[in-house]
Design a protein around this motif. Structure first.
Motif, PDB file in Angstrom:
ATOM      1  N   UNK A 253       0.833  -1.193   0.000  1.00 37.82           N
ATOM      2  CA  UNK A 253       0.000   0.000   0.000  1.00 37.82           C
ATOM      3  C   UNK A 253       0.875   1.253   0.000  1.00 37.82           C
ATOM      4  N   UNK A 254       1.880   1.237   0.882  1.00 38.69           N
ATOM      5  CA  UNK A 254       2.791   2.385   0.965  1.00 38.69           C
ATOM      6  C   UNK A 254       3.540   2.590  -0.339  1.00 38.69           C
ATOM      7  N   UNK A 255       4.020   1.482  -0.915  1.00 35.00           N
ATOM      8  CA  UNK A 255       4.788   1.579  -2.157  1.00 35.00           C
ATOM      9  C   UNK A 255       3.917   2.112  -3.285  1.00 35.00           C
ATOM     10  N   UNK A 256       2.678   1.604  -3.348  1.00 34.89           N
ATOM     11  CA  UNK A 256       1.776   2.015  -4.431  1.00 34.89           C
ATOM     12  C   UNK A 256       1.501   3.515  -4.365  1.00 34.89           C
ATOM     13  N   UNK A 257       1.370   4.047  -3.139  1.00 34.88           N
ATOM     14  CA  UNK A 257       1.078   5.475  -3.031  1.00 34.88           C
ATOM     15  C   UNK A 257       2.311   6.325  -3.362  1.00 34.88           C
ATOM     16  N   UNK A 258       3.484   5.735  -3.294  1.00 39.32           N
ATOM     17  CA  UNK A 258       4.710   6.495  -3.537  1.00 39.32           C
ATOM     18  C   UNK A 258       5.216   6.390  -4.973  1.00 39.32           C
ATOM     19  N   UNK A 259       4.859   5.254  -5.606  1.00 37.60           N
ATOM     20  CA  UNK A 259       5.428   5.009  -6.936  1.00 37.60           C
ATOM     21  C   UNK A 259       4.373   5.233  -8.010  1.00 37.60           C
ATOM     22  N   UNK A 260       4.753   5.965  -9.028  1.00 35.03           N
ATOM     23  CA  UNK A 260       3.806   6.189 -10.131  1.00 35.03           C
ATOM     24  C   UNK A 260       3.646   4.891 -10.915  1.00 35.03           C
ATOM     25  N   UNK A 261       2.456   4.702 -11.449  1.00 38.01           N
ATOM     26  CA  UNK A 261       2.235   3.469 -12.212  1.00 38.01           C
ATOM     27  C   UNK A 261       3.166   3.434 -13.433  1.00 38.01           C
ATOM     28  N   UNK A 262       3.833   2.289 -13.618  1.00 40.07           N
ATOM     29  CA  UNK A 262       4.768   2.183 -14.736  1.00 40.07           C
ATOM     30  C   UNK A 262       4.003   2.280 -16.048  1.00 40.07           C
ATOM     31  N   UNK A 263       4.461   3.137 -16.897  1.00 36.46           N
ATOM     32  CA  UNK A 263       3.805   3.289 -18.190  1.00 36.46           C
ATOM     33  C   UNK A 263       4.199   2.129 -19.102  1.00 36.46           C
ATOM     34  N   UNK A 264       3.202   1.450 -19.613  1.00 32.87           N
ATOM     35  CA  UNK A 264       3.499   0.331 -20.504  1.00 32.87           C
ATOM     36  C   UNK A 264       3.577   0.835 -21.938  1.00 32.87           C
ATOM     37  N   UNK A 265       4.502   0.259 -22.705  1.00 32.49           N
ATOM     38  CA  UNK A 265       4.536   0.571 -24.130  1.00 32.49           C
ATOM     39  C   UNK A 265       4.440  -0.728 -24.915  1.00 32.49           C
ATOM     40  N   UNK A 266       4.406  -0.615 -26.238  1.00 29.51           N
ATOM     41  CA  UNK A 266       4.275  -1.832 -27.047  1.00 29.51           C
ATOM     42  C   UNK A 266       5.651  -2.381 -27.389  1.00 29.51           C
ATOM     43  N   UNK A 267       5.774  -3.687 -27.279  1.00 29.89           N
ATOM     44  CA  UNK A 267       7.041  -4.344 -27.611  1.00 29.89           C
ATOM     45  C   UNK A 267       7.358  -4.093 -29.089  1.00 29.89           C
ATOM     46  N   UNK A 268       8.631  -3.773 -29.352  1.00 25.10           N
ATOM     47  CA  UNK A 268       9.039  -3.449 -30.726  1.00 25.10           C
ATOM     48  C   UNK A 268       8.874  -4.653 -31.661  1.00 25.10           C
ATOM     49  N   UNK A 269       8.893  -5.850 -31.100  1.00 27.89           N
ATOM     50  CA  UNK A 269       8.811  -7.040 -31.956  1.00 27.89           C
ATOM     51  C   UNK A 269       7.381  -7.586 -32.072  1.00 27.89           C
ATOM     52  N   UNK A 270       6.728  -7.812 -30.928  1.00 36.33           N
ATOM     53  CA  UNK A 270       5.416  -8.473 -31.003  1.00 36.33           C
ATOM     54  C   UNK A 270       4.237  -7.535 -30.741  1.00 36.33           C
ATOM     55  N   UNK A 271       4.526  -6.336 -30.264  1.00 31.19           N
ATOM     56  CA  UNK A 271       3.455  -5.372 -30.030  1.00 31.19           C
ATOM     57  C   UNK A 271       2.715  -5.543 -28.713  1.00 31.19           C
TER      58      UNK A 271
END
Ligand code: SF4
Ligand code: ZN
Length: 263
Positions: free
Chosen positions: A227-245
């Protein structure tokens, strides 16, 4: 974890935990006419082990009148896990390291085939505390945020995952299976012994025997840390894999990295 009209895909391996979960959810789901249930099974391709598990999983699904969707490593990736283990011998990683990454993707593919809103996995409280400690021992503490009992991503390509057994001890889940006479596969995976997780399980069981309740205490502490970590860390932005998308946190996803290693 669930909505009244969810289509739930239960990840069923044929082991005690996943079959107990399937039986329990099938019982609960009957009270929710707008919801539906199906089973998704991944055939990793482990000779002499997975075949039996799949047969047992199929028998249970038939008995409960639940559709089962099976996908295999061979059809998705072109290799069975046995072939991958053979090819990657002496590379330092355990079979479970490959299996875990590839199975996660395979489950997502199966869930999409099943048109599911949620994937329910049978991870128990034991699995959860082992995973927490493994994240620490692997030097990957940020993963703690993403490995909780409820995972929803903003990315529509990733089906949300829930772990309804996250507060149930493994021995309670097996007890349920025995009491209800559920047929499950008892043989452990031949590769399980090589995993650090196995050592962790043995040590945590010893601790619990000596200090009853310690697993629950650890689980509660993990919840607070997450809970503490979630409130401190921004959600990791996901991107599309260069190979499979497929969605990934880096330029190339783990699955494509593994497949490149195998070529
Ligand atoms: Fe895969 Fe390891 Fe589980 Fe066997 S024990 S099914 S190799 S993750
Ligand atoms: Zn990829």
């Amino acid at each position: 974890m669930f909505q009244f009209d969810d289509r739930i895909a239960v990840a069923v391996s044929g082991g005690k935990d996943s079959l107990s979960l399937l039986h329990i959810l099938s019982k609960i789901e009957k009270d929710f006419p707008k919801s539906s249930l199906c089973a998704i099974t991944v055939d990793e391709g482990i000779e002499g082990y997975r075949d039996e598990a799949i047969r047992i999983a199929a028998e249970n699904c038939e008995m409960l009148k639940i559709d089962q969707i099976t996908v295999s490593f061979k059809e998705i990736y072109g290799y069975t896990l046995d072939e991958i283990v053979e090819k990657t011998r002496n590379k330092g990683l355990t079979p479970c390291a490959y299996c875990g990454v590839l199975r996660r993707r395979a489950l997502n593919i199966a869930a999409k085939k099943a048109n599911a809103d949620k994937i329910a996995t049978a991870h128990t409280l034991d699995d959860e505390i082992q995973t927490f400690l493994l994240n620490l021992f692997h030097g990957d503490p940020l993963r703690i945020v993403r490995s909780g009992p409820k995972f929803t991503s903003e990315n529509p390509q990733l089906t949300p995952r829930v772990k309804p057994f996250c507060e149930v001890l493994e021995r309670e889940s097996v007890l349920y299976a025995y009491v209800k006479g559920i047929k499950f596969q008892e043989m452990p995976c031949p590769y399980a012994g090589e995993a650090l997780r196995n050592d962790m399980r043995i040590h945590l069981n010893r601790l619990e025997e000596k200090h009853p309740g310690i697993k629950y205490t650890l689980y509660r502490s993990i919840e607070k840390i997450r809970e503490l970590m979630t409130s401190q860390i921004e959600e990791t932005q996901l991107r599309s894999c260069r190979i499979c998308g497929e969605p990934t946190t880096s330029e190339i996803c783990q699955v494509c990295k593994i497949l490149a290693e195998l070529e």
